[in-house]
Design an enzyme around this catalytic site. Structure first.
Site, PDB file in Angstrom:
ATOM      1  N   HIS A  35       0.832  -1.207   0.000  1.00 52.45           N
ATOM      2  CA  HIS A  35       0.000   0.000   0.000  1.00 52.45           C
ATOM      3  C   HIS A  35       0.868   1.259   0.000  1.00 52.45           C
ATOM      4  CE1 HIS A  35      -3.396  -2.609   0.937  1.00 52.45           C
ATOM      5  NE2 HIS A  35      -4.208  -1.557   0.830  1.00 52.45           N
ATOM      6  N   LYS A 103      -9.888  -9.215   7.071  1.00 58.12           N
ATOM      7  CA  LYS A 103     -10.544  -9.601   8.322  1.00 58.12           C
ATOM      8  C   LYS A 103     -10.412  -8.469   9.332  1.00 58.12           C
ATOM      9  CE  LYS A 103      -6.798 -11.793  10.835  1.00 58.12           C
ATOM     10  NZ  LYS A 103      -6.302 -12.944  11.538  1.00 58.12           N
TER      11      LYS A 103
END
Length: 191
Positions: A35, A103
């Site tokens: 990222h 998650k």
């Protein structure tokens, strides 16, 4: 419902919190370092090896092994998405539509409005996930290490995933938090 990639803003807007989704087509992994590098490249005008736009991004650090000169995924369970909150908020400024799978949830409901959804996938289900991955199509930025590299997968009926944050600003995590707070107050009042 089965979603085939690439995705579009129209598909994303149809999904609602609580919907169960299976993904077929292409998805790629991206964790913390991927990222950050993607943001660095975007801001410096470099072309990314893969587009986050109209993509399914999986927060995962897979365990991958070379077998007969081809990559084979051994396990591909989700990693905790909250670590990518800040970088994802930044990336979303450059994206029209996206599905994020992970998650633990994220704090990005406002940033996803009109353009994306967050899908919750069961932690500890790495073997199940690996079973849905039919092929490793490519790997980028392997210099970041196996778990941090971008792995491009061909998947078939990857899931089940639950729409936990939809593109309308609804968040399953926020709803549950509100219910817990109400129940907690009721319990305290009974003491």
């Amino acid at each position: 419902m089965e979603i085939k990639t690439p995705i579009s803003a129209e598909i994303v807007r149809k999904l609602k919190v609580g919907d169960i989704v299976y993904i077929s087509g292409e998805m790629f992994t991206a964790r913390d370092k991927a990222h950050l590098r993607a943001l660095e490249w975007i801001k410096s005008g470099k072309e990314l090896p893969i587009s986050f736009n109209n993509a399914v991004v999986y927060h995962c650090g897979p365990l991958v092994q070379k077998v007969n000169n081809e990559w084979k995924v051994i396990s591909a369970g989700p990693t905790t998405s909250a670590r990518m909150n800040a970088s994802t908020k930044e990336l979303l400024k450059f994206i029209d539509s996206i599905m994020i799978v992970g998650k633990g949830g994220m704090d990005i409901a406002n940033e996803l409005k009109g353009k994306g959804v967050y899908l919750a996938y069961t932690g500890g289900a790495g073997a199940l996930a690996a079973n849905a991955i039919k092929k490793v199509k490519a790997v980028h930025w392997l210099d970041l290490g196996m778990p941090e590299a971008i792995w491009v997968f061909e998947v078939e009926k990857f899931g089940p995933c639950i729409v936990a944050i939809d593109s309308h600003g609804n968040s399953l995590y926020d709803e549950i938090k509100k219910r817990v707070e109400v129940n907690f107050k009721e319990i305290l009042n009974k003491l």
